[in-house]
Design a protein around this motif. Structure first.
Motif, PDB file in Angstrom:
ATOM      1  N   TRP A 373      28.868  39.991  43.633  1.00  0.00           N
ATOM      2  CA  TRP A 373      28.594  38.649  44.270  1.00  0.00           C
ATOM      3  C   TRP A 373      29.980  37.802  44.036  1.00  0.00           C
ATOM      4  CZ3 TRP A 373      24.344  39.724  40.322  1.00  0.00           C
ATOM      5  CH2 TRP A 373      23.495  40.365  40.926  1.00  0.00           C
ATOM      6  N   GLY A 374      31.187  38.234  43.771  1.00  0.00           N
ATOM      7  CA  GLY A 374      32.223  37.355  43.602  1.00  0.00           C
ATOM      8  C   GLY A 374      32.935  37.056  44.839  1.00  0.00           C
ATOM      9  N   ALA A 398      29.251  30.953  53.499  1.00  0.00           N
ATOM     10  CA  ALA A 398      29.327  32.154  52.458  1.00  0.00           C
ATOM     11  C   ALA A 398      29.289  31.538  51.024  1.00  0.00           C
ATOM     12  CB  ALA A 398      30.219  33.208  52.832  1.00  0.00           C
ATOM     13  N   LEU A 399      30.323  30.647  50.910  1.00  0.00           N
ATOM     14  CA  LEU A 399      30.815  30.084  49.725  1.00  0.00           C
ATOM     15  C   LEU A 399      29.366  29.192  49.113  1.00  0.00           C
ATOM     16  CD1 LEU A 399      34.573  29.323  50.178  1.00  0.00           C
ATOM     17  CD2 LEU A 399      33.564  30.951  48.443  1.00  0.00           C
ATOM     18  N   SER A 400      28.765  28.428  50.012  1.00  0.00           N
ATOM     19  CA  SER A 400      27.881  27.502  49.619  1.00  0.00           C
ATOM     20  C   SER A 400      26.602  28.219  49.462  1.00  0.00           C
ATOM     21  CB  SER A 400      27.720  26.493  50.632  1.00  0.00           C
ATOM     22  OG  SER A 400      28.932  25.520  51.000  1.00  0.00           O
ATOM     23  N   CYS A 401      26.140  29.116  50.262  1.00  0.00           N
ATOM     24  CA  CYS A 401      24.839  29.862  50.321  1.00  0.00           C
ATOM     25  C   CYS A 401      24.790  30.884  49.363  1.00  0.00           C
ATOM     26  CB  CYS A 401      24.659  30.402  51.642  1.00  0.00           C
ATOM     27  SG  CYS A 401      24.401  28.956  52.926  1.00  0.00           S
ATOM     28  N   SER A 402      26.054  31.462  48.805  1.00  0.00           N
ATOM     29  CA  SER A 402      26.166  32.675  47.686  1.00  0.00           C
ATOM     30  C   SER A 402      26.411  32.362  46.422  1.00  0.00           C
ATOM     31  CB  SER A 402      26.828  33.855  48.117  1.00  0.00           C
ATOM     32  OG  SER A 402      26.687  34.102  49.493  1.00  0.00           O
ATOM     33  N   GLN A 403      25.412  31.990  45.663  1.00  0.00           N
ATOM     34  CA  GLN A 403      25.500  31.311  44.167  1.00  0.00           C
ATOM     35  C   GLN A 403      26.427  32.282  43.580  1.00  0.00           C
ATOM     36  OE1 GLN A 403      22.219  30.760  41.736  1.00  0.00           O
ATOM     37  NE2 GLN A 403      23.216  30.720  39.942  1.00  0.00           N
ATOM     38  N   GLY A 404      27.617  31.498  43.091  1.00  0.00           N
ATOM     39  CA  GLY A 404      28.606  32.358  42.322  1.00  0.00           C
ATOM     40  C   GLY A 404      29.760  32.927  42.948  1.00  0.00           C
ATOM     41  N   ILE A 441      33.599  23.454  47.990  1.00  0.00           N
ATOM     42  CA  ILE A 441      32.243  23.188  47.055  1.00  0.00           C
ATOM     43  C   ILE A 441      32.652  23.032  45.628  1.00  0.00           C
ATOM     44  CG2 ILE A 441      30.575  23.875  48.462  1.00  0.00           C
ATOM     45  CD1 ILE A 441      30.423  26.439  46.912  1.00  0.00           C
ATOM     46  N   PRO A 442      33.615  22.185  45.297  1.00  0.00           N
ATOM     47  CA  PRO A 442      33.941  21.967  43.773  1.00  0.00           C
ATOM     48  C   PRO A 442      32.886  21.465  43.091  1.00  0.00           C
ATOM     49  CG  PRO A 442      35.104  20.195  45.077  1.00  0.00           C
ATOM     50  CD  PRO A 442      34.548  21.434  46.153  1.00  0.00           C
ATOM     51  N   GLU A 470      33.744  26.192  38.840  1.00  0.00           N
ATOM     52  CA  GLU A 470      35.243  25.468  39.083  1.00  0.00           C
ATOM     53  C   GLU A 470      35.380  25.444  40.820  1.00  0.00           C
ATOM     54  OE1 GLU A 470      37.149  24.341  36.898  1.00  0.00           O
ATOM     55  OE2 GLU A 470      35.406  24.426  35.758  1.00  0.00           O
ATOM     56  N   GLY A 471      34.381  25.930  41.468  1.00  0.00           N
ATOM     57  CA  GLY A 471      34.476  25.950  43.004  1.00  0.00           C
ATOM     58  C   GLY A 471      34.988  27.284  43.494  1.00  0.00           C
ATOM     59  N   GLY A 472      34.486  27.712  44.565  1.00  0.00           N
ATOM     60  CA  GLY A 472      34.885  28.857  45.449  1.00  0.00           C
ATOM     61  C   GLY A 472      36.058  28.619  46.241  1.00  0.00           C
ATOM     62  N   MET A 473      36.961  29.730  46.479  1.00  0.00           N
ATOM     63  CA  MET A 473      38.304  29.562  47.371  1.00  0.00           C
ATOM     64  C   MET A 473      38.019  30.225  48.793  1.00  0.00           C
ATOM     65  SD  MET A 473      41.959  30.148  46.451  1.00  0.00           S
ATOM     66  CE  MET A 473      41.754  31.522  45.878  1.00  0.00           C
TER      67      MET A 473
END
Length: 527
Positions: A373-374, A398-404, A441-442, A470-473
């Protein structure tokens, strides 16, 4: 839910060899894709140690398990994705993503069969005193003080799941005979279910199924895809669409729940969200959660012991014990586990992009090193100027809808998304660090499985409520529309020559045996 009109099983269509685990193993054996041993194997460290030796290899069946004379154990079942593609009739990985995305939109409703026809209820034990006698708990590493039951698949249906069906994994440790801890990932489907019941003080009736039809195993790995698979969706129906025939369900004997009828073994009972207990004696003695090692996690780090809800087992049902029910003893952070967790996830992200703007996304790939899931790699094809920018919308979604999720990379159609060397080349040559690296999404909600997020708790216990994301990139490594000629890759004429016309088979094998890494992708494409 449909009612079965006759006793015989519906035709399993294109994948009748995967209608249940036993049939699938027989088929694998006939295909030469199964290795077996009758040497005694210890569930404490030996099973996972052997699996790691053969990580990514073919399925392995242990017919002689120490301390478990009435069980067999299978592992590495999904270790080789080529085997899985063949099992379900997908010609390659790219077709698998598209066919699974179609299945997400076209579930095939399960059928209910009578209890006396259900293989998983050939033998019934009510009010078991010690669940550990009937299942196979394993220990992955020497860092863990206790063994874990982690391969059972929960089955939640009906009003508990808003009229739909849910499949998923929850690690358990039966420290109190017929009561065990029941770890629930924050934000998951099961988390959503227990939140409905927490204030009402009502327990949640469920079944935990072992040795299920392979398509159900795939759907059990579909975690945190909830924009596409929300509460109320029919994951069992999707599993039916994957295997080409309805999954068979049966009413549990002791609780108001359904079980996967073709399972090898089932634990019936209920989850008590308010009865929370420590997963290990070590953490209980210290009175601290989130600090002591327990059970590896998908992110590639050791997990931690927490205070978890409990699962109270009211019955154990199984296939005839004389046939030695098969337990799928899944090792975490193996390619086996990774393929289960990412197969539907790739399709769900593909479907998410298609819903945002059809026709642009070409493929979605989650490499082993992106740890379940990373992260993900999204391949796009820009058809005209108006398509420029959608790759960024896809990554943000994808970064917003996939937790983590920590990392999403967008690449163009000329990149091999299955080659991390090609991806690294792409990042090196196509990314402007000032404009192409996004952090949309920080401070959003992540997961406690990443040490970087756990550390944000400081001196507090490492729990979901004490950690920050810490936020996805997102990294846009696509070719800007209109500049394709400036990013033209050389293509050597591999399609015009055949090595066999110039060299012997032995010489070709000698040369190719020395090829390692990126050259395989480049040689195949001529780039």
């Amino acid at each position: 839910m449909q009612k079965a009109l006759r006793k015989e099983r519906p035709a399993a269509g294109k994948a009748n060899h995967a209608a249940d685990l036993r049939t699938a193993l027989d088929w694998l054996r006939g295909q030469g894709d199964l290795i077996e041993t009758d040497k005694a194997v210890d569930p404490d460290l030996e099973i996972t140690g052997l699996q790691k030796h053969m990580d990514g290899g073919c399925p392995v069946l242990f017919t002689n398990v120490k301390g478990k004379p009435h069980h067999r154990v299978v592992t590495n079942l999904f270790g080789d994705m080529k085997v899985i593609n063949k099992m379900f009739g997908w010609k390659d990985d790219a077709e698998r993503v598209k066919k699974l995305a179609y299945a997400l939109r076209h579930p095939l409703k399960p059928v209910e069969i009578a209890q006396h026809d259900a293989p998983c209820q050939e033998h019934v034990i009510k009010s078991p005193k010690d669940v550990n006698e009937h299942v196979v708990a394993i220990r992955h590493t020497t860092y863990e003080p206790e063994l874990t039951v982690g391969s059972a698949i929960r089955c939640v249906t009906g009003e508990e799941f808003d009229g739909g069906s849910d499949l998923g994994y929850n690690r358990m440790n039966f420290r109190w005979g017929n009561v065990g801890t029941f770890q629930i990932s924050p934000g998951s489907h099961m988390w959503q279910v227990v939140n409905k019941y927490y204030k009402s003080k009502e327990p949640v009736p469920i079944t935990m199924c072992f040795g299920v039809p392979p398509a159900c195993t795939l759907l059990a790995g579909a975690g945190f895809d909830y924009a596409v698979l929300p509460m109320g969706c029919d994951e069992i129906g999707i599993a039916g669409a994957v295997q080409g025939a309805p999954i068979r369900l049966v009413k549990a004997r002791t609780v108001n729940a359904m079980a996967l009828a073709d399972s090898e073994l089932v634990l019936e009972g209920y989850v008590d969200p308010r009865d929370r207990r420590f997963e290990t004696k070590e953490s209980e003695d210290a009175g601290v959660q989130g600090r002591f090692h327990f059970h590896p996690e998908w992110a590639g780090y050791m997990g931690k012991a927490y205070k978890a809800p409990t699962f109270h087992v009211t019955a154990v049902t199984m296939r005839n014990p004389k046939t030695k029910p098969i337990i799928f003893a899944l090792g975490v952070h193996t390619l086996d586990d990774h393929n289960i967790d990412t197969t539907v996830r790739e399709a769900a992200i593909y479907e998410l992009c298609e819903r945002l703007q059809p026709g642009i996304v070409q493929n979605v790939v989650i490499p082993y090193c992106m740890t379940d899931w990373g992260g993900c790699i999204i391949q796009v094809k820009k058809r005209h100027q108006i398509d420029e920018g959608w790759q960024r919308n896809f990554m943000a979604a994808a970064l917003s809808c996939s937790q983590g999720m920590r990392l999403a990379i967008a690449v163009s159609e000329d990149v091999d998304p299955y080659s991390m060397d090609d991806i690294m080349w792409c990042l090196t040559t196509r990314v402007n660090p000032r404009t192409d690296i996004l952090n949309p999404i920080p401070g959003g909600r992540g997961q406690t499985f990443m040490p970087a997020e756990r550390m944000t708790a400081g001196e507090k216990q490492w729990t979901a409520s004490n950690t920050n994301f810490e936020g996805g990139m997102g990294i846009d490594a696509t070719v800007p529309f209109g500049y394709e000629s400036d990013f033209l890759r050389p293509v050597y004429p591999v399609d015009r020559v055949k090595p066999e016309d110039f060299f012997s088979k032995k010489d070709i094998e000698n040369a190719r045996s020395r090829m390692v890494g990126w050259v395989h992708s480049l040689a195949r494409t001529g780039r």
